[in-house]
Enzyme design. Structure first.
Site, PDB file in Angstrom:
ATOM      1  N   ASP A 148       0.818  -1.220   0.000  1.00  0.00           N
ATOM      2  CA  ASP A 148       0.000   0.000   0.000  1.00  0.00           C
ATOM      3  C   ASP A 148       0.853   1.272   0.000  1.00  0.00           C
ATOM      4  O   ASP A 148       0.405   2.336   0.393  1.00  0.00           O
ATOM      5  CB  ASP A 148      -0.963  -0.014   1.195  1.00  0.00           C
ATOM      6  CG  ASP A 148      -0.218  -0.182   2.500  1.00  0.00           C
ATOM      7  OD1 ASP A 148       1.006  -0.466   2.461  1.00  0.00           O
ATOM      8  OD2 ASP A 148      -0.836  -0.028   3.565  1.00  0.00           O
TER       9      ASP A 148
ATOM     10  N   HIS B 246      24.864   4.792 -17.185  1.00  0.00           N
ATOM     11  CA  HIS B 246      23.720   5.037 -16.299  1.00  0.00           C
ATOM     12  C   HIS B 246      23.845   4.288 -14.979  1.00  0.00           C
ATOM     13  O   HIS B 246      22.896   3.695 -14.494  1.00  0.00           O
ATOM     14  CB  HIS B 246      22.403   4.690 -17.016  1.00  0.00           C
ATOM     15  CG  HIS B 246      22.083   5.657 -18.107  1.00  0.00           C
ATOM     16  ND1 HIS B 246      21.288   5.363 -19.179  1.00  0.00           N
ATOM     17  CD2 HIS B 246      22.473   6.943 -18.303  1.00  0.00           C
ATOM     18  CE1 HIS B 246      21.204   6.408 -19.980  1.00  0.00           C
ATOM     19  NE2 HIS B 246      21.920   7.386 -19.467  1.00  0.00           N
TER      20      HIS B 246
ATOM     21  N   ASP C 135      26.699  12.777 -11.923  1.00  0.00           N
ATOM     22  CA  ASP C 135      25.708  13.365 -12.827  1.00  0.00           C
ATOM     23  C   ASP C 135      24.442  13.522 -12.001  1.00  0.00           C
ATOM     24  O   ASP C 135      23.761  12.536 -11.707  1.00  0.00           O
ATOM     25  CB  ASP C 135      25.498  12.415 -14.024  1.00  0.00           C
ATOM     26  CG  ASP C 135      24.558  12.989 -15.075  1.00  0.00           C
ATOM     27  OD1 ASP C 135      23.846  13.965 -14.777  1.00  0.00           O
ATOM     28  OD2 ASP C 135      24.528  12.432 -16.189  1.00  0.00           O
TER      29      ASP C 135
ATOM     30  N   ASP D 212      20.580  19.406 -15.289  1.00  0.00           N
ATOM     31  CA  ASP D 212      21.247  18.148 -15.631  1.00  0.00           C
ATOM     32  C   ASP D 212      22.740  18.452 -15.747  1.00  0.00           C
ATOM     33  O   ASP D 212      23.179  18.999 -16.760  1.00  0.00           O
ATOM     34  CB  ASP D 212      20.660  17.619 -16.951  1.00  0.00           C
ATOM     35  CG  ASP D 212      21.278  16.296 -17.382  1.00  0.00           C
ATOM     36  OD1 ASP D 212      22.012  15.689 -16.584  1.00  0.00           O
ATOM     37  OD2 ASP D 212      21.011  15.870 -18.524  1.00  0.00           O
TER      38      ASP D 212
ATOM     39  N   HIS E  33      27.981   8.437 -26.640  1.00  0.00           N
ATOM     40  CA  HIS E  33      26.671   9.094 -26.605  1.00  0.00           C
ATOM     41  C   HIS E  33      26.765  10.421 -27.349  1.00  0.00           C
ATOM     42  O   HIS E  33      27.837  10.810 -27.800  1.00  0.00           O
ATOM     43  CB  HIS E  33      26.193   9.291 -25.167  1.00  0.00           C
ATOM     44  CG  HIS E  33      27.142  10.056 -24.282  1.00  0.00           C
ATOM     45  ND1 HIS E  33      27.269  11.430 -24.325  1.00  0.00           N
ATOM     46  CD2 HIS E  33      28.018   9.631 -23.342  1.00  0.00           C
ATOM     47  CE1 HIS E  33      28.155  11.800 -23.429  1.00  0.00           C
ATOM     48  NE2 HIS E  33      28.644  10.737 -22.818  1.00  0.00           N
TER      49      HIS E  33
ATOM     50  N   HIS F  96      21.182  17.190 -25.328  1.00  0.00           N
ATOM     51  CA  HIS F  96      19.756  16.967 -25.596  1.00  0.00           C
ATOM     52  C   HIS F  96      19.008  18.206 -25.126  1.00  0.00           C
ATOM     53  O   HIS F  96      19.550  19.008 -24.356  1.00  0.00           O
ATOM     54  CB  HIS F  96      19.267  15.713 -24.855  1.00  0.00           C
ATOM     55  CG  HIS F  96      19.683  15.665 -23.402  1.00  0.00           C
ATOM     56  ND1 HIS F  96      18.994  16.320 -22.405  1.00  0.00           N
ATOM     57  CD2 HIS F  96      20.749  15.086 -22.789  1.00  0.00           C
ATOM     58  CE1 HIS F  96      19.596  16.111 -21.245  1.00  0.00           C
ATOM     59  NE2 HIS F  96      20.681  15.375 -21.449  1.00  0.00           N
TER      60      HIS F  96
ATOM     61  N   HIS G  14      15.299  14.765 -20.479  1.00  0.00           N
ATOM     62  CA  HIS G  14      15.465  14.650 -21.937  1.00  0.00           C
ATOM     63  C   HIS G  14      14.188  15.247 -22.504  1.00  0.00           C
ATOM     64  O   HIS G  14      13.185  14.562 -22.664  1.00  0.00           O
ATOM     65  CB  HIS G  14      15.646  13.195 -22.366  1.00  0.00           C
ATOM     66  CG  HIS G  14      16.913  12.603 -21.831  1.00  0.00           C
ATOM     67  ND1 HIS G  14      17.121  11.262 -21.712  1.00  0.00           N
ATOM     68  CD2 HIS G  14      18.057  13.191 -21.388  1.00  0.00           C
ATOM     69  CE1 HIS G  14      18.330  11.046 -21.213  1.00  0.00           C
ATOM     70  NE2 HIS G  14      18.914  12.210 -20.998  1.00  0.00           N
TER      71      HIS G  14
ATOM     72  N   GLU H 101      27.469  17.991 -23.161  1.00  0.00           N
ATOM     73  CA  GLU H 101      28.028  16.980 -22.268  1.00  0.00           C
ATOM     74  C   GLU H 101      28.905  15.941 -22.953  1.00  0.00           C
ATOM     75  O   GLU H 101      28.585  14.760 -22.968  1.00  0.00           O
ATOM     76  CB  GLU H 101      26.893  16.269 -21.529  1.00  0.00           C
ATOM     77  CG  GLU H 101      25.765  15.757 -22.431  1.00  0.00           C
ATOM     78  CD  GLU H 101      24.710  14.969 -21.649  1.00  0.00           C
ATOM     79  OE1 GLU H 101      25.093  14.056 -20.918  1.00  0.00           O
ATOM     80  OE2 GLU H 101      23.519  15.280 -21.781  1.00  0.00           O
TER      81      GLU H 101
ATOM     82  N   TYR I  51      35.204   7.497 -22.044  1.00  0.00           N
ATOM     83  CA  TYR I  51      35.089   6.398 -21.084  1.00  0.00           C
ATOM     84  C   TYR I  51      36.015   5.287 -21.532  1.00  0.00           C
ATOM     85  O   TYR I  51      35.843   4.745 -22.618  1.00  0.00           O
ATOM     86  CB  TYR I  51      33.635   5.920 -21.018  1.00  0.00           C
ATOM     87  CG  TYR I  51      32.659   7.077 -20.888  1.00  0.00           C
ATOM     88  CD1 TYR I  51      32.296   7.558 -19.636  1.00  0.00           C
ATOM     89  CD2 TYR I  51      32.147   7.714 -22.031  1.00  0.00           C
ATOM     90  CE1 TYR I  51      31.419   8.645 -19.516  1.00  0.00           C
ATOM     91  CE2 TYR I  51      31.287   8.801 -21.916  1.00  0.00           C
ATOM     92  CZ  TYR I  51      30.934   9.263 -20.664  1.00  0.00           C
ATOM     93  OH  TYR I  51      30.086  10.337 -20.550  1.00  0.00           O
TER      94      TYR I  51
ATOM     95  N   ARG J 288      32.955  12.820 -17.836  1.00  0.00           N
ATOM     96  CA  ARG J 288      31.930  13.585 -18.555  1.00  0.00           C
ATOM     97  C   ARG J 288      31.846  14.945 -17.886  1.00  0.00           C
ATOM     98  O   ARG J 288      31.955  15.046 -16.662  1.00  0.00           O
ATOM     99  CB  ARG J 288      30.568  12.868 -18.511  1.00  0.00           C
ATOM    100  CG  ARG J 288      29.441  13.672 -19.142  1.00  0.00           C
ATOM    101  CD  ARG J 288      28.189  12.844 -19.500  1.00  0.00           C
ATOM    102  NE  ARG J 288      27.464  12.341 -18.356  1.00  0.00           N
ATOM    103  CZ  ARG J 288      27.479  11.092 -17.925  1.00  0.00           C
ATOM    104  NH1 ARG J 288      28.207  10.185 -18.554  1.00  0.00           N
ATOM    105  NH2 ARG J 288      26.782  10.733 -16.871  1.00  0.00           N
TER     106      ARG J 288
ATOM    107  N   GLU K  53      29.217  18.168 -18.011  1.00  0.00           N
ATOM    108  CA  GLU K  53      27.897  18.511 -18.552  1.00  0.00           C
ATOM    109  C   GLU K  53      27.378  19.804 -17.946  1.00  0.00           C
ATOM    110  O   GLU K  53      27.337  19.964 -16.728  1.00  0.00           O
ATOM    111  CB  GLU K  53      26.912  17.374 -18.238  1.00  0.00           C
ATOM    112  CG  GLU K  53      25.481  17.684 -18.642  1.00  0.00           C
ATOM    113  CD  GLU K  53      24.538  16.496 -18.480  1.00  0.00           C
ATOM    114  OE1 GLU K  53      24.745  15.672 -17.569  1.00  0.00           O
ATOM    115  OE2 GLU K  53      23.582  16.401 -19.273  1.00  0.00           O
TER     116      GLU K  53
HETATM  117  N1  GLY Z   1      21.489  12.655 -16.757  1.00  0.00           N
HETATM  118  C1  GLY Z   1      21.127  12.099 -18.012  1.00  0.00           C
HETATM  119  C2  GLY Z   1      21.854  12.724 -19.103  1.00  0.00           C
HETATM  120  O1  GLY Z   1      22.877  13.336 -18.892  1.00  0.00           O
HETATM  121  O2  GLY Z   1      21.443  12.710 -20.224  1.00  0.00           O
HETATM  122 MN    MN Z   2      22.209  15.101 -20.013  1.00  0.00          MN
HETATM  123 MN    MN Z   3      23.328  14.190 -17.035  1.00  0.00          MN
END
Ligand code: GLY
Ligand code: MN
Ligand code: MN
Length: 433
Positions: A36, A239, A256, A267, A346, A350, A357, A380, A384, A401, A403
Site C-alpha cells: 500500500d 547510467h 551526474d 542536468d 553518446h 539533448h 530529456h 556533455e 570512457y 563527462r 555537462e
Molecule cells: N542525466 C542524463 C543525461 O545526462 O542525459
Molecule cells: Mn544530459
Molecule cells: Mn546528465
C-alpha cells in the site's frame, strides 16, 4: 508559476488547434511501489504545463471556441475523510476558483460528459499509446457518438497527436521558465560544490549522493533523475545508479546529478579526483573532454543547427585521441567511420526543460533543427576508457563527462549552470578549501 501563464499557453494551443476540435490530456497516475505504498507523485509534464494542476486522476479537455467554456477540468471530488488520511484536494470547485477552469466535474463523470462536449468536433488531439486504459475510454466515448449518428451526432474522423503542437511550444522557454531553470541549476551547482568539498578516499558513493538529496530537499526541490555517483571504473557505466561502492584514493568520481525545481530540470555532470589532485593520466583525459566541451559551447548560437555542437566535440575528441594514441589513423576518416564511438558513445547533448530529456524535434523535414533563442540544451561530451581497452592501459578505468546547461540567446548563449568549477585548477582549488 502564475496561473495566467497557463491560460496564455492554453490560448496559444487552442489557436493552433482551431475550432471544431478537442484536446484531451490525462494527468499522471499514482503508481504502487509495494503493497500500500506509492511512489512519489510526479505530474505529467504536458498536463502541468497547461494547467499547473498537480493532482492525479484528473483530465483536461480543451474545446476551442466552445461557448459554455473552452477549458474543462475533471478531477477528484473533495472528500473530508480521504483528505484527512491522504492530503488536500482542490475538487472541481477549486479547479474553477484557483486554476481558471471554465467548467469542472468529478473524474467519474468524464465518460458520460465527453460525448456531448465533443459531439461537433471533427478532430481529436490526443496522444495514443501511452496509457492503454485511457485510450480505451476515449475510444469508447467516440464509439458512443458514432452510435448516435442517426440522431444527428457527428463523430470525429481525425485523430491527431497533441505532441506535435504542444511539444514545439515547450521547446521554446519563456523568461519565467528560464528563471526557474536557473534556480534548478543554481541549487544543483551548490550541491556539486558541497560534494567536491566533502569528497575523500574511503567515502561511500552513497554518502556523496546524500549531499544532493539533502541540498535538493532543503531548497524546495527534488531530483530531476536518479543521481549517478560513479567512482573509478563505475564512471565508465553510463547510467550507473547503484552508488554503493567506496571511493578509492587516486581514482576519479563522476557525478551526474540535477535538481527539479517547480517542474523544471537541471542536468549537470562533474568528474573530479577523489583525493583532490589530478594524476597525469587523469588530467590528460579531463583536459581533452574540457576542450571538447568548450568547442561545443561556442557552437551554441542562433542560426547554427542542432548538430553543430556535437560535430565540434567529436572533432576535438577524435583529434585528441589520435594525439594521445587512443585511436590510430586519420582524423577525418576516424570521424567518418565513427571510430570515436569506442570511447565516446553518446551524443553531446539533448533538449532540457520540464523533462530532463525534454520534448521537441531534433530534425525538421529531415534536416537538423536550427538553434533559436529560448531553446535550452545540455552540452556533455565524455570519454570512457574501461579496463582492457587495447593500447590504453595508462587510462584504464577513467571515465570523464562534463555537462552543463545552456540557453540559446539572441547573440549566443548563456550558461545556466554558472559558478561550478570546471578546469582542473578550479576543481583542485575548491577541493583544497
Ligand atoms: N542525466 C542524463 C543525461 O545526462 O542525459
Ligand atoms: Mn544530459
Ligand atoms: Mn546528465
Amino acid at each position: 508559476m502564475n496561473i495566467k501563464i497557463h491560460a496564455q499557453r492554453r490560448k496559444q494551443l487552442m489557436q493552433m488547434m482551431g475550432e471544431n476540435s478537442v484536446a484531451i490530456l490525462p494527468a499522471a497516475s499514482l503508481q504502487i511501489r509495494n503493497r500500500d505504498v506509492e511512489y512519489d507523485f510526479r505530474q505529467d509534464s504536458d498536463f502541468r504545463y497547461l494547467s499547473g494542476f498537480n493532482e492525479p486522476e484528473a483530465i483536461i479537455v480543451l474545446l476551442p471556441g466552445r461557448k459554455q467554456g473552452q477549458f474543462v477540468m475533471f478531477c477528484r471530488q473533495r472528500d473530508k475523510l480521504k483528505e484527512t488520511w491522504h492530503g488536500r484536494r482542490f475538487g472541481p470547485e477549486g479547479a474553477i476558483e484557483y486554476f481558471a477552469a471554465d467548467e469542472a466535474f468529478v473524474t467519474e463523470e468524464f465518460e458520460e460528459r465527453l460525448p456531448a462536449m465533443m459531439g461537433h468536433c471533427e478532430k481529436v488531439y490526443y496522444t495514443m499509446g501511452l496509457r492503454p486504459e485511457f485510450d480505451n475510454l476515449v475510444m469508447k466515448c467516440v464509439n458512443n457518438i458514432r452510435q448516435q449518428s442517426r440522431r444527428g451526432a457527428c463523430a470525429p474522423h481525425e485523430f491527431v497527436s497533441l505532441e506535435y503542437l504542444l511539444h514545439d511550444m515547450r521547446l521554446f522557454k519563456s523568461r519565467a521558465e528560464i528563471s526557474l531553470m536557473r534556480k534548478a541549476a543554481k541549487i544543483s551547482v551548490q550541491a556539486h560544490i558541497a560534494a567536491m568539498r566533502q569528497c575523500k578516499p574511503g567515502m561511500a558513493e552513497n554518502a556523496l549522493e546524500a549531499e544532493f538529496l539533502y541540498a535538493f530537499k532543503k531548497n524546495g526541490a527534488g531530483w530531476a533523475y536518479p543521481s549517478i555517483v560513479g567512482g573509478g571504473e563505475n564512471a565508465c557505466i553510463l547510467h550507473y545508479t547503484e552508488n554503493n561502492q567506496l571511493l578509492q584514493d587516486k581514482t576519479m568520481v563522476l557525478i551526474d546529478a540535477g535538481a527539479e525545481y517547480e517542474g523544471y530540470a537541471a542536468d549537470i555532470t562533474r568528474t573530479f579526483p577523489v583525493n583532490g589532485r589530478f594524476t597525469a593520466p587523469q588530467r590528460e583525459i579531463y583536459e581533452l573532454v574540457l576542450q571538447a566541451q568548450e568547442a561545443a559551447i561556442k557552437q551554441v548560437k542562433p542560426g547554427n543547427h542542432w548538430n553543430d555542437p556535437h560535430r565540434a566535440a567529436v572533432k576535438v575528441l577524435t583529434r585528441g585521441m589520435v594525439e594521445l594514441g587512443l585511436l590510430k589513423g586519420k582524423v577525418t576518416q576516424l570521424i567518418k567511420e565513427e571510430k570515436y564511438r569506442k570511447y565516446f558513445m553518446h551524443r553531446t547533448g539533448h533538449w532540457l526543460g520540464m523533462d530532463v530529456h525534454d520534448v521537441g524535434d531534433y530534425k525538421v523535414a529531415e534536416k537538423w533543427r536550427l538553434l533559436e533563442p529560448g531553446m535550452v540544451l545540455t552540452v556533455e561530451p565524455g570519454l570512457y576508457i574501461p579496463a582492457g581497452s587495447r593500447g590504453a592501459r595508462r587510462w584504464w578505468n577513467i571515465g570523464v563527462r562534463i555537462e552543463d546547461d545552456i540557453v540559446v540567446t539572441r547573440d549566443g548563449n548563456d550558461l545556466l549552470s554558472k559558478g561550478l568549477p570546471r578546469s582542473c585548477e578550479e576543481i583542485e582549488t575548491v577541493m583544497a578549501a
